[in-house]
Design an enzyme around this catalytic site. Structure first.
Site, PDB file in Angstrom:
ATOM      1  CG  HIS A  47      -0.386   0.309   2.510  1.00  0.00           C
ATOM      2  ND1 HIS A  47      -0.042  -0.666   3.423  1.00  0.00           N
ATOM      3  CD2 HIS A  47      -0.051   1.485   3.107  1.00  0.00           C
ATOM      4  CE1 HIS A  47       0.448  -0.103   4.509  1.00  0.00           C
ATOM      5  NE2 HIS A  47       0.459   1.198   4.346  1.00  0.00           N
ATOM      6  CG  ASP A  71       0.085  -4.003   2.799  1.00  0.00           C
ATOM      7  OD1 ASP A  71       0.254  -3.472   1.685  1.00  0.00           O
ATOM      8  OD2 ASP A  71      -0.036  -3.348   3.843  1.00  0.00           O
ATOM      9  N   GLY A 113       3.175   6.662   8.036  1.00  0.00           N
ATOM     10  CA  GLY A 113       4.560   6.879   7.604  1.00  0.00           C
ATOM     11  C   GLY A 113       5.491   5.801   8.108  1.00  0.00           C
ATOM     12  CB  SER A 115       3.163   1.877   6.205  1.00  0.00           C
ATOM     13  OG  SER A 115       1.983   2.041   6.945  1.00  0.00           O
ATOM     14  CB  ALA A 130      -2.048  -1.510   9.799  1.00  0.00           C
ATOM     15  N   GLY A 158      -8.346 -27.310  -2.095  1.00  0.00           N
ATOM     16  CA  GLY A 158      -9.393 -27.701  -3.036  1.00  0.00           C
ATOM     17  C   GLY A 158     -10.629 -28.257  -2.352  1.00  0.00           C
TER      18      GLY A 158
END
Length: 491
Positions: free
Chosen positions: A141, A171, A243, A245, A262, A304
């Site tokens: 991000h 992320d 900032g 991050s 986060a 599956g």
């Protein structure tokens, strides 16, 4: 009438606050304390300390000692001197067109000449994990949608960064900077982290410059954080602010245990830090990085099988002691689950030693694993506990492998973040459509979410394949495009 020294102290307190008042009172009383009464002699009493051994600060007040009982006072400074040169500031620029009519599509089309191009800038952090190759890990991000990315090193050098790939679902993003004399932070085994371990966060919050905060590991294996995809977060009370991050979360040995991602505050970042910060474990970030270096993309495996969360009604029907786990509702032919012997009605309660409370937890565990990863499952079947081993497999993504009418389309599981943000919709994503292909002629577009077919609804690619098994000649897809839903007949 109050004595003069006391009045002076009260006046000083009102003017300068409690600290000044204490200092003045101490000064007024000092003559009386110059000759303290000696303590009674004792064999266990510590030896007296001479005034020459006590460091002094401003106005002769005592400062923090450099040693306690002969041992140096602990400090993070030596470790941080090794770590901080590897933590970088990430600046991104994105060109956006702004219309005076906002997002109104009609007026934007009617008056395109009124739109103006602007440069949107943002700040984040990153950490150098391979000095020889110049690899820098950050958050997806942080660089998402950026046209330009620059990295500023701790020594002041600013370099243009090369984008190597990213994975929105975890992320994690990887960049490369062409520079010499870089410093790296070694990756630790985040699987050994325990609640209570000390950690330190390093980043560039609010763009004020490199900042260090410290705390402990509050929890491991955290999930269900709103708006994020596959999750296995480290939770910490070390301050993580905008900032931060993409910055580093390190242990006291200066090893990278996580990528700061986060902070959570129901009232927003302006309310201040409340000690709920989250970081991507270094083991997961390292796995994503290795896939991005090798192939430029992240490929995930799956069992599956379709599952449903065990609620109180299901638990009662199956005779389970508690409503917990993911009950298998379908096992797809040829899947990893089928080969492992999983049956419809089995209840999965653990995977790779991690507790499975619901269907979402099981999906999250699978989504964090690479293809061909072994996975150990604990099942409940007819009241008995069973141990089952499987190896995750990748489901084909080419549309033609599902139905010839989908030739030219590239499919993927619907991103977890989109599932969470869109009223928990289920389906598959059309990642790309080759121009002029059969899928394009049938009206499919990149970004479409296929929610159902004539054969029924489904949760993921495995379910999509099952829904198309024996598909009728008149095959219709229910597609969500933006906020609208449409029926798309395939020819």
């Amino acid at each position: 009438m109050r004595p003069l020294p006391t009045l002076l102290a009260l006046v000083a307190a009102a003017a300068f606050g409690g600290l000044a008042a204490v200092a003045i009172q101490d000064g007024l009383q000092r003559p009386a304390l110059a000759q303290p009464v000696p303590a009674a002699a004792s064999a266990d009493a510590p030896a007296p300390v001479s005034s020459s051994e006590i460091p002094t600060g401003i106005a002769g007040s005592a400062a923090l000692p450099v040693a306690v009982e002969g041992q140096p006072v602990p400090s993070l400074a030596p470790m941080l001197q090794r770590v901080t040169p590897a933590v970088v500031s990430v600046q991104t620029k994105q060109r956006v067109r702004v219309s005076p009519f906002g997002n109104d599509p009609f007026f934007r089309r009617m008056f395109p000449e009124l739109s103006q191009e602007r440069i949107a800038q943002s700040l984040g952090s990153g950490v150098i994990v391979d000095a020889r190759n110049g690899y820098v890990l950050t958050n997806h991000h942080v660089i998402e949608g950026a046209d330009e990315v620059a990295v500023t090193l701790a020594d002041g050098r600013t370099l243009e960064a090369e984008f190597m790939g990213s994975d929105a679902e975890t992320d994690v993003a990887l960049m490369r900077v062409p520079a010499e004399d870089l410093t790296e932070v070694p990756l630790a085994d985040s699987g050994t982290l325990n609640v209570g371990d000390f950690v330190v966060a390093v980043g560039n919050p609010f763009g004020v410059g490199q900042t260090v905060t410290s705390g402990i590991v509050s929890a491991v294996g955290r999930s269900n954080i709103p708006g994020v995809g596959f999750q296995n977060f480290i939770q910490t009370d070390a301050s993580i602010n905008p900032g931060n991050s993409g910055g580093a979360l390190v242990n006291l040995r200066g090893e990278l245990v996580g990528i700061n991602t986060a902070s959570f505050n129901p009232r927003g970042s302006e309310a201040g830090n409340i000690g709920l910060g989250f970081a991507i474990p270094s083991n997961l970030a390292g796995s994503v990085m290795r896939q991005l270096v090798t192939t430029g993309e992240v490929r995930r495996g799956t069992l599956g099988v379709d599952t449903q969360t065990v609620d109180a009604r299901i638990a009662e029907g199956l005779g389970l002691p508690a409503p917990r786990g993911a009950v298998v509702t379908r096992v797809h032919a040829g899947s990893a689950g089928a080969e492992a012997g999983i049956r419809t009605g089995d209840v999965i309660v653990a995977a790779n030693g991690q507790r499975v409370d619901n269907s979402e937890t099981l999906r999250n565990i699978q989504g964090l694993q690479a293809i061909d990863t072994p996975i150990a499952l604990e099942l409940l079947r007819d009241g008995e506990r069973l141990q089952v081993s499987a190896r995750l497999r990748e489901i084909p993504r080419e549309g033609a492998s599902y139905d010839p009418r989908l030739a030219g389309a590239t499919l993927a599981d619907l991103p977890e973040a989109l599932r969470r943000q869109s009223d928990r919709i289920s389906g598959v994503l059309v990642e790309d459509v080759e121009p002029g292909s059969r899928a394009a002629r049938n009206g499919l577009r990149a970004g479409d979410a296929i929610l159902a077919t004539t054969g029924g609804q489904f949760h993921d690619l495995a379910g999509f394949r099952a829904a198309l098994a024996g598909a009728p000649d008149d095959l219709v897809l229910l597609v969500q495009r933006g906020r609208g839903r449409y029926q798309v007949p395939l020819e």
